[in-house]
Design a protein around this motif. Structure first.
Motif, PDB file in Angstrom:
ATOM      1  N   VAL A  24      21.772 -29.927  24.252  1.00 49.95           N
ATOM      2  CA  VAL A  24      22.218 -28.953  25.250  1.00 49.95           C
ATOM      3  C   VAL A  24      21.101 -27.937  25.442  1.00 49.95           C
ATOM      4  O   VAL A  24      20.618 -27.331  24.482  1.00 49.95           O
ATOM      5  CB  VAL A  24      23.517 -28.257  24.805  1.00 49.95           C
ATOM      6  N   VAL A  25      20.692 -27.747  26.706  1.00 53.32           N
ATOM      7  CA  VAL A  25      19.502 -26.954  27.022  1.00 53.32           C
ATOM      8  C   VAL A  25      19.887 -25.780  27.919  1.00 53.32           C
ATOM      9  O   VAL A  25      20.532 -25.967  28.953  1.00 53.32           O
ATOM     10  CB  VAL A  25      18.443 -27.817  27.746  1.00 53.32           C
ATOM     11  N   SER A  26      19.487 -24.582  27.504  1.00 51.87           N
ATOM     12  CA  SER A  26      19.708 -23.378  28.324  1.00 51.87           C
ATOM     13  C   SER A  26      18.365 -22.714  28.599  1.00 51.87           C
ATOM     14  O   SER A  26      17.550 -22.555  27.691  1.00 51.87           O
ATOM     15  CB  SER A  26      20.629 -22.387  27.603  1.00 51.87           C
ATOM     16  N   ILE A  27      18.139 -22.329  29.884  1.00 51.33           N
ATOM     17  CA  ILE A  27      16.908 -21.628  30.245  1.00 51.33           C
ATOM     18  C   ILE A  27      17.262 -20.241  30.750  1.00 51.33           C
ATOM     19  O   ILE A  27      18.268 -20.045  31.433  1.00 51.33           O
ATOM     20  CB  ILE A  27      16.088 -22.397  31.300  1.00 51.33           C
ATOM     21  N   GLY A  96      33.857 -17.570  16.007  1.00 52.65           N
ATOM     22  CA  GLY A  96      34.856 -17.621  17.072  1.00 52.65           C
ATOM     23  C   GLY A  96      34.267 -17.770  18.456  1.00 52.65           C
ATOM     24  O   GLY A  96      34.996 -17.880  19.435  1.00 52.65           O
ATOM     25  N   GLN A  97      32.928 -17.738  18.547  1.00 51.39           N
ATOM     26  CA  GLN A  97      32.255 -17.850  19.848  1.00 51.39           C
ATOM     27  C   GLN A  97      31.368 -19.097  19.910  1.00 51.39           C
ATOM     28  O   GLN A  97      30.393 -19.125  20.634  1.00 51.39           O
ATOM     29  CB  GLN A  97      31.397 -16.601  20.102  1.00 51.39           C
ATOM     30  N   LYS A  98      31.708 -20.108  19.118  1.00 49.12           N
ATOM     31  CA  LYS A  98      30.802 -21.246  18.982  1.00 49.12           C
ATOM     32  C   LYS A  98      31.187 -22.403  19.893  1.00 49.12           C
ATOM     33  O   LYS A  98      32.239 -23.014  19.734  1.00 49.12           O
ATOM     34  CB  LYS A  98      30.780 -21.726  17.526  1.00 49.12           C
ATOM     35  N   THR A  99      30.317 -22.662  20.864  1.00 50.73           N
ATOM     36  CA  THR A  99      30.355 -23.898  21.646  1.00 50.73           C
ATOM     37  C   THR A  99      28.906 -24.343  21.811  1.00 50.73           C
ATOM     38  O   THR A  99      27.979 -23.576  21.571  1.00 50.73           O
ATOM     39  CB  THR A  99      30.989 -23.690  23.031  1.00 50.73           C
ATOM     40  N   ASP A 100      28.707 -25.602  22.201  1.00 48.35           N
ATOM     41  CA  ASP A 100      27.339 -26.093  22.377  1.00 48.35           C
ATOM     42  C   ASP A 100      26.593 -25.278  23.426  1.00 48.35           C
ATOM     43  O   ASP A 100      25.411 -24.946  23.256  1.00 48.35           O
ATOM     44  CB  ASP A 100      27.360 -27.572  22.783  1.00 48.35           C
TER      45      ASP A 100
END
Length: 408
Positions: A24-27, A96-100
């Motif tokens: 999973v890639v975030s820019i 509690g804030q964990k998603t990919d």
């Protein structure tokens, strides 16, 4: 540039959350829209990821070291981008804030904020040598386990060879074991296979080799002997492959061997774990901390708690411990051996061994940085010389007393 250092402020960055089948890639950054995409980890898809990042002008990437899954991704992307590999414990998100998606965004945000400290990743050539060295260690461990099984089989058959022979797997011992596995039961014949100093123990060997051997014992002995031989062949092949890499670092290996306790194999292990470019570590203290051979920091409200060593690099630590044990028994260069005895008297042998391992690693850092042979510290040399002079004085006093003593 040292490991984990960022040379300037990053305007555009990318965070990668790596898994076995997907990444999973975030820019994020200046003049680009924040985006998140998911790519498969097949080679074709990773090259598609390269093109997508280049389209958006991204040069810097941060990714967490997830098991072994980061390695193929790193190997493909390192040619095109500046990558920071980060320990997963250092970038843990809010519970509690964990998603990919949130994980990759969080990594990108930390990268742009300059809050990430990269892990040390050696060049490709050193990584290949490291793989060979670590696999060799595992094979040696497997061979040791097989040798212990063989000893247990002999004990089960009441063959007390280990009580008479110092090394069951020496020339004489191995010849006897192979003869037993082949069906030989005559204790006198088996004892006649002894060579060297063992010939003098023939009578004791006959008693030790007179056991109750069954067909199952012989089958298991043959099985284990074949397994040991197979492991020996694999180890020999790995060592032959390692020699190709060792030739490229011949000078460093020779210089490292000037340290007491460091053999050619241990020198190869040190290079396989830390490489030869010491600019990756600002000081020897940084290297010792990374290896986990220096005291840890644990202080709260002005009170210091346990300062036990951190986990560090377990392969390097075990290699240094092996070198420290050898140095502690050195006769030709006793400086580290003397220091080991002095520390062991106060803190115990285990802590003394780690301390000597720390000194060996510190010496290795300076040797590979400056390409000079090992030079013991003047303080340690002065202590050893002072002890030598005191011993001479004590022995001369004893000799004088003996000369003045009369037994008439």
């Amino acid at each position: 540039m040292a490991a984990g250092e960022l040379p300037f402020i990053i305007e555009r960055g990318c965070g990668l959350d790596v898994h076995k089948e997907t990444v999973v890639v975030s820019i994020k950054g200046t003049d680009i829209e924040s985006q998140t995409k998911t790519f498969l980890t097949f080679t074709e898809d990773l090259h598609e990821l390269v093109g997508w990042l280049q389209e958006h002008g991204v040069v810097h990437i941060a990714m967490e070291s997830t098991g072994v899954y980061w390695k193929p991704v790193y190997n493909i992307l390192e040619e095109f981008f500046d990558i920071i590999l980060v320990n997963a414990r250092h970038i843990k998100n809010v519970p509690g804030q964990k998603t990919d998606k949130k994980d990759s965004e969080w990594i990108a945000k930390l990268l742009l904020s300059g809050l990430l400290k990269g892990s040390f990743v050696p060049p490709q050539q050193i990584r290949e040598l490291r793989t060979l060295y670590r696999h060799r260690r595992k094979l040696i461990g497997m061979r040791t386990a097989e040798k212990n099984r063989l000893q247990n089989i002999l004990e089960d058959a009441n063959i007390k060879l280990g009580s008479v022979v110092s090394d069951v797997f020496g020339v004489s011992g191995l010849a006897m074991v192979k003869a037993i596995a082949a069906g030989q039961t005559n204790a006198q014949y088996l004892a006649s296979l002894a060579r060297g100093s063992l010939v003098k123990k023939e009578a004791l060997l006959i008693k030790a080799l007179n056991g109750k051997i069954t067909d199952n014992h012989r089958f298991m002995l043959t099985l284990v002997l074949d397994s040991i031989q197979h492991l020996n062949d694999q180890i020999a092949r790995i060592e032959a492959q390692m020699d190709k890499y060792k030739m490229q670092h011949k000078q460093q290996i020779q210089l490292l061997q000037t340290i007491p306790g460091v053999s050619a194999q241990i020198a190869t292990g040190i290079i396989a774990e830390i490489g030869t470019d010491m600019s990756q570590f600002p000081t020897h203290a940084n290297l010792a901390s990374w290896a986990g051979v220096c005291p840890g920091n644990n202080e709260s409200a002005g009170k210091k708690y346990s300062s036990k060593t951190t986990h560090g690099n377990k392969y390097l630590k075990t290699t240094l411990v092996e070198a420290a044990w050898a140095a502690s028994r050195s006769k030709t260069n006793p400086i580290l051996a003397d220091k080991h005895r002095r520390i062991a008297a106060r803190r115990g042998r285990k802590k003394a061994t780690i301390a000597i391992g720390h000194k060996i690693l510190t010496a290795a850092y300076h040797i590979m940085r400056d390409l000079i042979p090992y030079q013991p510290s003047t303080k340690d040399k002065a202590i050893l010389e002072n002890r030598r002079l005191k011993r001479i004085e004590r022995l001369e006093k004893q000799l004088s007393n003996l000369k003045n003593t009369s037994y008439n």
